[in-house]
Motif scaffolding. Structure first.
Motif, mmCIF file in Angstrom:
data_model
loop_
_atom_site.group_PDB
_atom_site.id
_atom_site.type_symbol
_atom_site.label_atom_id
_atom_site.label_comp_id
_atom_site.label_asym_id
_atom_site.label_seq_id
_atom_site.Cartn_x
_atom_site.Cartn_y
_atom_site.Cartn_z
ATOM 1 N N UNK A 134 -7.816 38.070 -44.352
ATOM 2 C CA UNK A 134 -6.976 37.673 -43.222
ATOM 3 C C UNK A 134 -7.373 38.555 -42.243
ATOM 4 N N UNK A 135 -7.067 39.739 -42.390
ATOM 5 C CA UNK A 135 -7.530 40.781 -41.128
ATOM 6 C C UNK A 135 -9.050 40.716 -40.526
ATOM 7 N N UNK A 136 -9.892 40.502 -41.807
ATOM 8 C CA UNK A 136 -11.314 40.373 -41.284
ATOM 9 C C UNK A 136 -11.457 39.127 -40.473
ATOM 10 N N UNK A 137 -10.785 38.154 -41.005
ATOM 11 C CA UNK A 137 -10.922 36.855 -40.119
ATOM 12 C C UNK A 137 -10.588 37.154 -38.880
ATOM 13 N N UNK A 138 -9.213 37.631 -38.562
ATOM 14 C CA UNK A 138 -8.807 37.850 -37.322
ATOM 15 C C UNK A 138 -9.771 38.791 -36.427
ATOM 16 N N UNK A 139 -10.551 39.494 -36.944
ATOM 17 C CA UNK A 139 -11.462 40.235 -36.055
ATOM 18 C C UNK A 139 -12.515 39.380 -35.460
ATOM 19 N N UNK A 140 -12.784 38.198 -36.072
ATOM 20 C CA UNK A 140 -13.855 37.528 -35.524
ATOM 21 C C UNK A 140 -13.522 36.600 -34.232
ATOM 22 N N UNK A 141 -14.374 36.491 -33.466
ATOM 23 C CA UNK A 141 -14.297 35.655 -32.331
ATOM 24 C C UNK A 141 -13.478 34.120 -32.581
ATOM 25 N N UNK A 142 -12.620 33.872 -31.828
ATOM 26 C CA UNK A 142 -12.004 32.722 -32.220
ATOM 27 C C UNK A 142 -12.846 31.363 -32.598
ATOM 28 N N UNK A 143 -13.790 31.193 -31.914
ATOM 29 C CA UNK A 143 -14.802 30.066 -32.211
ATOM 30 C C UNK A 143 -15.328 30.231 -33.463
ATOM 31 N N UNK A 144 -15.876 31.415 -33.812
ATOM 32 C CA UNK A 144 -16.491 32.013 -35.037
ATOM 33 C C UNK A 144 -15.602 31.595 -36.141
ATOM 34 N N UNK A 145 -14.400 32.088 -35.957
ATOM 35 C CA UNK A 145 -13.527 31.912 -36.978
ATOM 36 C C UNK A 145 -13.035 30.675 -37.176
ATOM 37 N N UNK A 146 -12.701 29.669 -36.323
ATOM 38 C CA UNK A 146 -12.553 28.213 -36.287
ATOM 39 C C UNK A 146 -13.808 27.573 -37.242
ATOM 40 N N UNK A 147 -14.945 27.769 -36.843
ATOM 41 C CA UNK A 147 -16.221 27.260 -37.559
ATOM 42 C C UNK A 147 -15.942 27.684 -39.077
ATOM 43 N N UNK A 165 -15.874 20.183 -32.367
ATOM 44 C CA UNK A 165 -15.746 21.113 -31.463
ATOM 45 C C UNK A 165 -16.645 21.057 -30.235
ATOM 46 N N UNK A 166 -17.574 20.001 -30.457
ATOM 47 C CA UNK A 166 -18.558 19.547 -29.043
ATOM 48 C C UNK A 166 -19.777 20.617 -28.808
ATOM 49 N N UNK A 167 -19.950 20.909 -29.849
ATOM 50 C CA UNK A 167 -21.129 22.348 -29.809
ATOM 51 C C UNK A 167 -22.264 21.749 -30.620
ATOM 52 N N UNK A 168 -23.505 22.150 -30.732
ATOM 53 C CA UNK A 168 -24.667 21.908 -31.304
ATOM 54 C C UNK A 168 -24.571 22.238 -32.811
ATOM 55 N N UNK A 169 -25.622 21.736 -33.739
ATOM 56 C CA UNK A 169 -25.334 21.947 -35.183
ATOM 57 C C UNK A 169 -25.867 23.523 -35.370
ATOM 58 N N UNK A 175 -22.446 30.422 -35.955
ATOM 59 C CA UNK A 175 -21.315 30.901 -35.980
ATOM 60 C C UNK A 175 -21.071 31.054 -37.617
ATOM 61 N N UNK A 176 -21.444 30.490 -38.655
ATOM 62 C CA UNK A 176 -21.358 30.648 -39.859
ATOM 63 C C UNK A 176 -22.016 31.753 -40.213
ATOM 64 N N UNK A 177 -23.239 32.199 -39.711
ATOM 65 C CA UNK A 177 -24.012 33.164 -40.136
ATOM 66 C C UNK A 177 -23.399 34.424 -39.750
ATOM 67 N N UNK A 178 -22.660 34.440 -38.591
ATOM 68 C CA UNK A 178 -22.054 35.624 -37.811
ATOM 69 C C UNK A 178 -20.835 35.860 -38.961
#
Length: 191
Positions: A134-147, A165-169, A175-178
């Motif tokens: 949970x702590x590590x997820x909270x450190x991620x930017x919001x969009x990266x965490x949501x993805x 999310x209206x973004x490209x594949x 975001x997943x790799x990050x």
């Protein structure tokens, strides 16, 4: 008793009267033995087996083994012989059941050990790992965490995440790799 059978067996004039030692016991002698020993065998097995449904099968097995012997024509003491077969059947049955019980106990012990592995220490470690995640997820930017959460926990496909999310594949993949890189770094160091 067998001598009576041999003396009486000649009255029909059959060639297979059981007088020759190489011949199997004639069917009429087996029928007589079955009629004579069926009830005593049933009584014998009823006293010795837990499952009363097995009694008839055991009686049949005695006579099957009796007919399987080539030297049945020489049966001098049929009662002793028949009950020896019955005792052997019970001994074989007991061995099989002991083997089955030992195997079942072994499986049970293995399953019990699997439950023993869930010790209080292991539960505490699991809770600590959840907090660390949970702590590590909270450190991620919001969009990266949501993805990451949509893909790993909601089981969305990349295409579905991109549409929602209206973004490209390719952005979803980035975001997943990050997220994976960050979580591996953070959680790998805590272990």
């Amino acid at each position: 008793m067998a001598s009576e059978k041999h003396n009486n067996s000649g009255k029909s004039g059959d060639a297979g009267d059981g007088n020759s030692p190489d011949e199997a016991m004639p069917d009429n002698d087996l029928a007589e033995l079955f009629a004579q020993f069926k009830l005593p065998l049933e009584k014998y097995f009823r006293k010795r087996v837990y499952n009363q449904n097995e009694v008839e099968d055991l009686v049949q097995d005695v006579f099957f083994r009796l007919t399987s012997r080539a030297d049945n024509a020489d049966l001098e003491r049929p009662e002793a012989f028949i009950f020896q077969i019955a005792a052997n059947l019970l001994r074989d049955k007991a061995r099989r059941e002991a083997t089955k019980r030992a195997f079942t106990k072994q499986l049970s012990d293995q399953n019990e050990n699997a439950f023993e592995e869930i010790s209080p220490e292991r539960v505490l470690l699991g809770k600590e790992k959840v907090v660390a995640l949970k702590n590590a997820l909270n450190e991620l930017p919001e969009r990266t965490r949501t993805v990451f959460l949509l893909h790993r926990f909601e089981e969305f496909k990349y295409r579905e995440i991109a549409q929602q999310l209206g973004i490209s594949m390719s952005s979803v993949e980035k975001h997943m790799m990050d997220a994976i890189k960050h979580l591996t770094k953070r959680l790998g160091s805590s272990e």
